[in-house]
Design a protein around this motif. Structure first.
Motif, PDB file in Angstrom:
ATOM      1  N   ARG A 111      -4.699  21.946   0.104  1.00 21.95           N
ATOM      2  CA  ARG A 111      -4.629  20.517   0.370  1.00 21.95           C
ATOM      3  C   ARG A 111      -6.006  20.002   0.767  1.00 21.95           C
ATOM      4  N   PRO A 112      -6.278  18.718   0.492  1.00 18.42           N
ATOM      5  CA  PRO A 112      -7.589  18.153   0.838  1.00 18.42           C
ATOM      6  C   PRO A 112      -7.780  18.083   2.356  1.00 18.42           C
ATOM      7  N   GLY A 166       0.803  -1.216   0.000  1.00 19.88           N
ATOM      8  CA  GLY A 166       0.000   0.000   0.000  1.00 19.88           C
ATOM      9  C   GLY A 166       0.835   1.266   0.000  1.00 19.88           C
ATOM     10  N   GLN A 167       0.112   2.393   0.130  1.00 20.65           N
ATOM     11  CA  GLN A 167       0.757   3.699   0.087  1.00 20.65           C
ATOM     12  C   GLN A 167       0.818   4.318   1.478  1.00 20.65           C
ATOM     13  N   THR A 168       1.832   5.123   1.683  1.00 19.02           N
ATOM     14  CA  THR A 168       1.923   5.953   2.889  1.00 19.02           C
ATOM     15  C   THR A 168       2.169   7.390   2.454  1.00 19.02           C
ATOM     16  N   PHE A 169       1.648   8.327   3.214  1.00 16.59           N
ATOM     17  CA  PHE A 169       1.773   9.741   2.878  1.00 16.59           C
ATOM     18  C   PHE A 169       2.580  10.451   3.959  1.00 16.59           C
ATOM     19  N   ALA A 170       3.514  11.298   3.537  1.00 13.00           N
ATOM     20  CA  ALA A 170       4.297  12.083   4.486  1.00 13.00           C
ATOM     21  C   ALA A 170       3.394  13.099   5.180  1.00 13.00           C
ATOM     22  N   GLU A 171       3.738  13.425   6.437  1.00 12.70           N
ATOM     23  CA  GLU A 171       2.923  14.376   7.192  1.00 12.70           C
ATOM     24  C   GLU A 171       2.861  15.734   6.503  1.00 12.70           C
ATOM     25  N   SER A 172       3.942  16.095   5.813  1.00  9.54           N
ATOM     26  CA  SER A 172       3.975  17.391   5.140  1.00  9.54           C
ATOM     27  C   SER A 172       3.084  17.413   3.904  1.00  9.54           C
ATOM     28  N   GLY A 173       2.684  16.228   3.443  1.00  9.54           N
ATOM     29  CA  GLY A 173       1.882  16.156   2.231  1.00  9.54           C
ATOM     30  C   GLY A 173       2.678  16.375   0.960  1.00  9.54           C
ATOM     31  N   SER A 174       4.013  16.429   1.065  1.00  7.05           N
ATOM     32  CA  SER A 174       4.849  16.713  -0.097  1.00  7.05           C
ATOM     33  C   SER A 174       5.244  15.465  -0.870  1.00  7.05           C
ATOM     34  N   GLU A 175       5.026  14.272  -0.287  1.00 10.77           N
ATOM     35  CA  GLU A 175       5.379  13.052  -0.998  1.00 10.77           C
ATOM     36  C   GLU A 175       4.600  11.868  -0.442  1.00 10.77           C
ATOM     37  N   ALA A 188       9.040   3.029  -3.278  1.00 11.72           N
ATOM     38  CA  ALA A 188       9.088   3.938  -4.418  1.00 11.72           C
ATOM     39  C   ALA A 188       8.473   5.255  -3.960  1.00 11.72           C
ATOM     40  N   VAL A 189       9.222   6.333  -4.064  1.00 12.64           N
ATOM     41  CA  VAL A 189       8.791   7.628  -3.545  1.00 12.64           C
ATOM     42  C   VAL A 189       8.275   8.493  -4.691  1.00 12.64           C
ATOM     43  N   THR A 190       7.129   9.114  -4.476  1.00 10.40           N
ATOM     44  CA  THR A 190       6.559  10.042  -5.443  1.00 10.40           C
ATOM     45  C   THR A 190       6.430  11.408  -4.780  1.00 10.40           C
ATOM     46  N   LYS A 191       7.086  12.397  -5.361  1.00 11.18           N
ATOM     47  CA  LYS A 191       6.962  13.768  -4.861  1.00 11.18           C
ATOM     48  C   LYS A 191       5.686  14.373  -5.420  1.00 11.18           C
ATOM     49  N   LEU A 192       4.976  15.111  -4.566  1.00 11.17           N
ATOM     50  CA  LEU A 192       3.649  15.614  -4.913  1.00 11.17           C
ATOM     51  C   LEU A 192       3.660  17.127  -5.073  1.00 11.17           C
ATOM     52  N   ARG A 193       2.821  17.589  -5.985  1.00 10.86           N
ATOM     53  CA  ARG A 193       2.586  19.023  -6.088  1.00 10.86           C
ATOM     54  C   ARG A 193       1.659  19.461  -4.962  1.00 10.86           C
ATOM     55  N   ALA A 194       1.439  20.751  -4.886  1.00  9.46           N
ATOM     56  CA  ALA A 194       0.613  21.271  -3.798  1.00  9.46           C
ATOM     57  C   ALA A 194      -0.818  20.766  -3.863  1.00  9.46           C
ATOM     58  N   ASN A 195      -1.293  20.403  -5.066  1.00  3.84           N
ATOM     59  CA  ASN A 195      -2.667  19.904  -5.191  1.00  3.84           C
ATOM     60  C   ASN A 195      -2.752  18.393  -5.032  1.00  3.84           C
ATOM     61  N   GLY A 196      -1.636  17.758  -4.681  1.00  5.22           N
ATOM     62  CA  GLY A 196      -1.631  16.326  -4.444  1.00  5.22           C
ATOM     63  C   GLY A 196      -1.320  15.488  -5.664  1.00  5.22           C
TER      64      GLY A 196
END
Length: 713
Positions: free
Chosen positions: A626-627, A502-511, A525-533
């Motif tokens: 952010r959501p 599964g997926q985990t989300f960083a507390e900052s919401g940035s990845e 596998a790390v995915t960096k996120l834009r401000a809109n997720g």
């Protein structure tokens, strides 16, 4: 303004150094050279200060930095753009000029040529200056591309530019020798030492770029034959040719003209590669290319001046260069070295033609690029013969007698072929290359044992042989498939058990991270996120092993989203059977041109009611949001826009975080047998070059130990 003045000072002091050297004023020339270096260093310090203090009154800082950018990447923002990278090149070049002036081994004519090159780079930086004011002063910049926010990319460009700058030194030594005393071989030792250092640094930069591509980009490889990648490879290959020609010239002065020719083209192709990269010609054909600008014309002009000056001087002085055979017979070591270098020149020509195809085709019609398979098809047969010559060449005595036949190294030949076969390689050319590559590595050990090769050359040769073997194992021997993985469901892939956790989300919401277990070991596998997720940049999951890696690159996945427009005071039904009502909105200044916008939205499913307050942080260049969870975490909403009259807002509806984390993921999974061997080989090649440079000593004129300079790559 201060930075521009300092750049102007670097230009004036470089020209003053040229004048002083031409007048025989050595001390004044050294002083002017030091001042040119100091001016460029101070200009660099000014740019660092602009970036680190978030001074967004400069266009460069706006384009490549931001307030929230981590310190490491603020430092690397210095060379993230064209303007900063040119300044970095100037700084390195000017500092090397100070070292050359203080060393005193180069003549006044040579120092003058070097300072002219410093002035040329200063002009290019002034044309494309990082100190141009921004049209509008902004409270924050756009930041750096998320793909470039990696520690390896923080060190990759500076190392490349060290190699670029240092290749100017053998170029200058070649011109100096032809102008001053064409028959004197005293230039060979310092030229060799500087070339070794430049070759090692440029190679290290290329290797680091390959590792970054493998670790970060997620397309499954370390080399894509991209035109910009090739623009660094070409001068590195030519520097390798230059090193071997110097080895021949130390005993065969008839090879002087070849040395000069290789030195001229090595540096000329540095400028040509820069032209391709910075002119924008490759904008549609390379993910690395910079956008088009008028700097391309000036780089092309500088490239033409350097190449023509070198060739004209060579033609003018060629009759005064030493004459004589460059080899005794076809069984001699000089002949085998020259034959090997000819093969590298063929490879260089193939790569040059391929990377220049967009330019060549554009001149006669519509621009087009060659397919990556073009490089493999054309260079593989040549590489087979080159690997064989690497082995035979170091075993043949200098005088051309019969080579030793240490039959134990034939076992390495067999092991190389068997290794390729065991990795699943079935085509004969690839098996031959794998076989001869390990043969070449073993031959280097034997050559060192019999004093035909120095320790630096031995290490570099071993690294090259191992690299060629790894190219076959990890490239031709790789297998790839696409699978859909369900959370917590084991799946067998290429004999290994893969479980998606599964997926985990960083507390900052940035990845976010895609978590996998491969044979019980966790990798992510790390995915960096834009401000809109949304996904911005992805890094693969790599399960490392001695035999090879399992490379997992998840495909872009995102939860289904719906956008709806809400008008104040009116109720709107969403597709999830919830009713939404926009009640009010408020604005709270945050300083720095930022405003926190908060909307009050009511939701109901007909029974329960929830009052939500989604927000968006508005800036002069856009906004970020952010959501937030609603209805006790059943799903999420995000504020994405507000109309100018504040009557309407736009919100995005997303599933709950738990639902998104449990979604299946599609991933490309591939095997990379022997890939760790490649990283070891890269270290060995670089270390061998630096060690050979550290051990370099001035040979007796026309002599020296040729074995110490036999370093192939």
């Amino acid at each position: 303004m201060t930075g521009t003045i300092l750049l102007g000072g670097a230009l004036l002091f470089a020209l003053a150094a040229v004048f002083c050297e031409s007048q025989g004023k050595v001390h004044a020339g050294r002083t002017c050279s030091a001042l040119a270096g100091l001016s460029s260093l101070c200009a660099a310090a000014v740019l660092f200060a602009i970036i680190l203090t978030d001074d967004f009154s400069y266009a460069y800082a706006v384009s490549y930095s931001s307030v929230a950018l981590p310190f490491l990447y603020k430092v690397s923002a210095f060379w993230a753009g064209q303007q900063g990278s040119f300044l970095l090149w100037l700084v390195i070049h000017a500092v090397v000029g100070v070292c050359i002036a203080q060393e005193g081994r180069m003549s006044a004519a040579g120092r003058s040529i070097y300072h002219l090159l410093t002035a040329m780079l200063a002009v290019l930086v002034l044309i494309k200056s990082p100190f141009v004011p921004a049209e509008t002063i902004l409270p924050d910049g756009h930041g750096m591309n998320p793909l470039l926010q990696d520690p390896w990319m923080a060190v990759h460009p500076p190392i490349i530019f060290v190699g670029y700058a240092l290749l100017a030194v053998p170029f200058v030594y070649a011109l100096e020798s032809m102008l001053r005393a064409p028959g004197d071989g005293s230039f060979l030792a310092p030229m060799r030492r500087w070339t070794l250092i430049a070759w090692a640094f440029l190679g290290a930069g290329i290797f680091i770029g390959g590792y970054w591509a493998y670790k970060v980009l997620g397309w499954g490889g370390y080399w894509g034959w991209d035109p910009v990648e090739n623009s660094s490879l070409v001068p590195w290959l030519l520097a390798c040719v230059l090193l071997h020609l110097i080895a021949v010239a130390r005993t065969r002065r008839g090879a002087f003209y070849l040395v000069h020719l290789a030195a001229v083209f090595s540096y000329a192709f540095v400028l040509y590669g820069t032209f391709l990269t910075r002119s924008g010609i490759l904008g549609d054909f390379s993910v690395h290319s910079f956008a088009g600008s008028d700097i391309g014309f000036y780089i092309a002009l500088a490239n033409a001046l350097v190449l023509l000056a070198g060739l004209i001087i060579l033609l003018y002085r060629i009759e005064r260069l030493p004459k004589g055979d460059v080899y005794e017979n076809h069984r001699s070591r000089p002949f085998l070295i020259l034959l090997g270098m000819l093969l590298i020149v063929f490879i260089t020509a193939i790569v040059f033609f391929g990377m220049s195809m967009p330019l060549i085709s554009g001149l006669i019609g519509e621009s087009a690029a060659v397919d990556t398979s073009y490089y493999v098809r054309t260079t593989l047969p040549i590489a087979i013969f080159l690997a064989f010559l690497m082995a035979v060449g170091v075993l043949v005595p200098q005088e051309g007698a019969c080579p030793r036949r240490p039959y134990w190294i034939l076992a390495a030949n067999i092991v190389g072929g068997v290794s390729a076969w065991a990795a699943g390689v079935t085509d004969i050319p690839s098996i031959l290359l794998a076989s001869f590559s390990l043969f070449a590595a073993a031959a280097a050990v034997e050559a060192y044992r019999t004093h035909r090769l120095g320790v630096g050359g031995m290490i570099a040769h071993i690294g090259t042989g191992l690299a060629l073997l790894s190219f076959i194992l990890s490239g031709t021997g790789s297998q790839s498939t696409t699978v859909t993985l369900l959370p917590d469901v084991p799946q067998e892939v290429y004999g290994r058990t893969v479980v998606y956790r599964g997926q985990t989300f960083a507390e900052s919401g940035s990845e976010k991270s895609y978590r996998y277990e491969v044979d019980g070991s966790l990798c992510e596998a790390v995915t960096k996120l834009r401000a809109n997720g949304e996904d911005a940049a992805r890094e693969p999951a790599i399960a490392k092993g001695l035999a090879g890696d399992l490379y997992i690159a998840p495909a872009p996945t995102s939860a289904e989203r719906e956008e709806i427009i809400l008008r104040r005071g009116k109720t709107v039904m969403g597709i999830n059977d919830y009713a939404y009502r926009y009640e009010s909105i408020s604005f709270e200044p945050q300083g720095g041109g930022k405003t926190l916008v908060t909307a009050q939205v009511s939701l109901t499913d007909g029974e329960a009611v929830d009052d939500a307050a989604p927000t968006i942080l508005a800036t002069e260049t856009g906004g970020t949001s952010r959501p937030i969870d609603v209805m006790n975490g059943k799903f999420r909403i995000r504020l994405t826009g507000v109309s100018a009259d504040e009557r309407d807002i736009r919100i995005e509806i997303l599933p709950s975080l738990a639902e998104e984390m449990a979604l299946p993921v599609t991933a490309s999974i591939s095997t990379k047998p022997g890939i760790s061997l490649l990283w070891l080989a890269c270290v060995l090649v670089t270390a061998g070059g630096l060690l050979a440079a550290a051990q370099a000593v001035s040979p007796v004129e026309g002599g020296g130990s040729p074995g110490q300079s036999q370093k192939k790559s």
